[in-house]
Design a protein around this motif. Structure first.
Motif, PDB file in Angstrom:
ATOM      1  N   SER A  75      10.331  11.616  -1.693  1.00 58.81           N
ATOM      2  CA  SER A  75      11.236  12.533  -1.000  1.00 58.81           C
ATOM      3  C   SER A  75      11.010  12.488   0.501  1.00 58.81           C
ATOM      4  N   ALA A  76       9.743  12.438   0.908  1.00 58.09           N
ATOM      5  CA  ALA A  76       9.441  12.375   2.337  1.00 58.09           C
ATOM      6  C   ALA A  76       9.925  11.067   2.948  1.00 58.09           C
ATOM      7  N   ILE A  77       9.699   9.955   2.267  1.00 61.05           N
ATOM      8  CA  ILE A  77      10.129   8.649   2.769  1.00 61.05           C
ATOM      9  C   ILE A  77      11.656   8.609   2.903  1.00 61.05           C
ATOM     10  N   TYR A  78      12.352   9.195   1.943  1.00 61.46           N
ATOM     11  CA  TYR A  78      13.813   9.219   1.996  1.00 61.46           C
ATOM     12  C   TYR A  78      14.293   9.900   3.268  1.00 61.46           C
ATOM     13  N   ASN A  79      13.694  11.035   3.595  1.00 57.42           N
ATOM     14  CA  ASN A  79      14.106  11.760   4.790  1.00 57.42           C
ATOM     15  C   ASN A  79      13.742  11.014   6.065  1.00 57.42           C
ATOM     16  N   LEU A  80      12.587  10.335   6.070  1.00 55.34           N
ATOM     17  CA  LEU A  80      12.217   9.525   7.230  1.00 55.34           C
ATOM     18  C   LEU A  80      13.211   8.385   7.430  1.00 55.34           C
ATOM     19  N   GLU A  81      13.581   7.718   6.344  1.00 54.51           N
ATOM     20  CA  GLU A  81      14.527   6.617   6.440  1.00 54.51           C
ATOM     21  C   GLU A  81      15.910   7.113   6.859  1.00 54.51           C
TER      22      GLU A  81
ATOM     23  N   LEU B 267       0.833  -1.203   0.000  1.00 57.28           N
ATOM     24  CA  LEU B 267       0.000   0.000   0.000  1.00 57.28           C
ATOM     25  C   LEU B 267       0.868   1.255   0.000  1.00 57.28           C
ATOM     26  N   ARG B 268       1.964   1.222   0.770  1.00 55.14           N
ATOM     27  CA  ARG B 268       2.857   2.379   0.779  1.00 55.14           C
ATOM     28  C   ARG B 268       3.528   2.567  -0.573  1.00 55.14           C
ATOM     29  N   ASN B 269       3.974   1.457  -1.171  1.00 57.04           N
ATOM     30  CA  ASN B 269       4.618   1.560  -2.488  1.00 57.04           C
ATOM     31  C   ASN B 269       3.661   2.084  -3.546  1.00 57.04           C
ATOM     32  N   ASP B 270       2.383   1.735  -3.415  1.00 55.15           N
ATOM     33  CA  ASP B 270       1.402   2.159  -4.407  1.00 55.15           C
ATOM     34  C   ASP B 270       1.252   3.677  -4.468  1.00 55.15           C
ATOM     35  N   ILE B 271       1.537   4.365  -3.366  1.00 59.57           N
ATOM     36  CA  ILE B 271       1.381   5.817  -3.372  1.00 59.57           C
ATOM     37  C   ILE B 271       2.732   6.538  -3.377  1.00 59.57           C
ATOM     38  N   THR B 272       3.807   5.783  -3.594  1.00 62.25           N
ATOM     39  CA  THR B 272       5.143   6.380  -3.667  1.00 62.25           C
ATOM     40  C   THR B 272       5.585   6.411  -5.115  1.00 62.25           C
ATOM     41  N   SER B 273       5.283   7.484  -5.799  1.00 63.26           N
ATOM     42  CA  SER B 273       5.633   7.624  -7.214  1.00 63.26           C
ATOM     43  C   SER B 273       7.125   7.919  -7.358  1.00 63.26           C
TER      44      SER B 273
END
Length: 399
Positions: A342-348, A329-335
């Motif tokens: 960009s947000a996921i990168y900073n969280l990681e 589900l997360r990948n489906d909304i991560t274009s």
């Protein structure tokens, strides 16, 4: 799945972009399914909310409780690999809970939530409930909130002639409370052997109640704060030899305030304390951070709150309804190359996953410490053995 519509209520079936009263999707009187998960469920319940109670300006961020009737799906027994159950919640039957007499020792928010859920859902009547609390103001306030419940001036006065005793006191007060109860009970022939003790106290193991109060049937449970709006998740276990009818009654009791899961190994209770018990605080902190970020960007606070609350609510219901793994589900909304990426990168990069995991482990260790157990567990530490039946299932899967 069948829905019986309340004449003054509307079931939430799915979410639109706006959660105002106009956008809550209405359903005809015919039966309609909202669950697409292929899992074993003892019962599926739906959420009802009185549309008139919605605050039009704040949307779903505020609504009046109690809820009108039922709740979002309660999935019953989650299934392990090969279809083997990790938990053993009894089938939903008429357990006779409505005839049982129940005493509550401690009348805080959690106790009031349980009483309210039982009364509102018709599984118990106030006249069968007795209260005791050293804080008489709190006890009287609880009695006022639920007309018909009885109050007592002593521990024994609340617990005599009852079938169940719900212990809802602070962990540091447990031993003194049990010792006082045992001393008072011994003056009147002792605590009846059939009495069931139900503890919702964090960290205190079953053996503590058996050794001090000398009782045979004890339930240890970990509800969480969403039980206040009958949307909680309660994980519980019980002592060996626990009567099946009593198990059904405990299941019905906790089912009145949300989902309930009976585990066969007590060690899961400390794990549940760290995940579902303390979990709402993690979610609130995440919400707070997102809301503050929205305000920092320029949103009025009430709009930022509305965006965040509806986003979390819709995401949870979407995860339930889709039946997909959350990673998908997360990948489906991560274009690719998009804002979410960009947000996921900073969280990681900030160690978001590890920080959350470390927080859960810290809560787990603290729960063990409250019960006087070895808390030297977690990543990089000596590992405790897995719960016995789980260990066996994993061995079976690799054979």
């Amino acid at each position: 799945i069948e829905f019986t519509l309340h004449p003054e209520s509307t079931p939430i079936i799915s979410l639109c972009h706006s959660m105002s009263a106009r956008s809550i999707m209405r359903v005809p009187h015919q039966a309609r399914s909202i669950a697409s998960r292929s899992i074993t469920a003892h019962s599926v319940r739906s959420t009802w909310i009185n549309v008139n109670s919605l605050n039009q300006s704040r949307s779903f961020a505020s609504f009046n409780t109690p809820l009108m009737a039922k709740r979002i799906p309660s999935w019953g027994a989650w299934m392990a690999p090969q279809g083997r159950p990790f938990c053993t919640s009894p089938e939903k039957v008429d357990s006779g809970l409505s005839q049982a007499k129940i005493a509550f020792i401690g009348t805080g928010k959690m106790a009031q939530a349980i009483i309210g859920g039982m009364v509102r859902n018709g599984v118990q009547v106030p006249e069968n409930v007795s209260l005791y609390d050293i804080n008489t103001d709190m006890m009287n306030a609880c009695a006022t909130a639920f007309p018909g419940v009885k109050t007592a001036t002593t521990l024994w006065g609340a617990c005599k002639d009852v079938d169940m005793v719900v212990l809802a006191v602070k962990p540091q007060n447990v031993q003194a409370m049990l010792t006082e109860l045992k001393e008072e009970a011994d003056k009147h022939g002792g605590i009846p052997k059939a009495t069931v003790f139900i503890s919702i106290i964090a960290g205190v193991p079953l053996v503590a109640f058996q050794s001090v109060a000398e009782v045979d049937f004890v339930v240890r449970a970990m509800p969480n704060t969403p039980v206040t709006v009958e949307q909680g998740c309660t994980v519980w276990c019980c002592t060996e030899g626990f009567p099946e009818q009593r198990k059904a009654q405990i299941s019905e009791l906790f089912g009145a305030i949300g989902d309930e899961i009976c585990m066969t190994d007590e060690r899961f209770l400390d794990m549940a304390t760290a995940i579902s018990g303390s979990g709402p605080a993690y979610v609130f902190l995440t919400m707070e951070a997102m809301i503050d970020a929205g305000v920092h960007m320029g949103f009025p606070r009430h709009i930022a709150e509305r965006l965040v609350i509806n986003t979390l609510l819709g995401t949870c219901l979407y995860a339930i309804q889709s039946g997909e793994h959350v990673s998908k589900l997360r990948n489906d909304i991560t274009s690719p190359g998009g804002t979410t990426a960009s947000a996921i990168y900073n969280l990681e990069r900030g160690g978001f996953r590890t920080t959350v995991s470390d927080a859960v482990w810290a809560a787990y260790r603290r729960s063990l410490e409250l019960g006087g157990q070895d808390s030297n567990v977690g990543p990089g530490r000596p590992q405790r053995p897995l719960p016995s039946f789980w260990q066996k299932e994993l061995q079976d899967d690799t054979s």
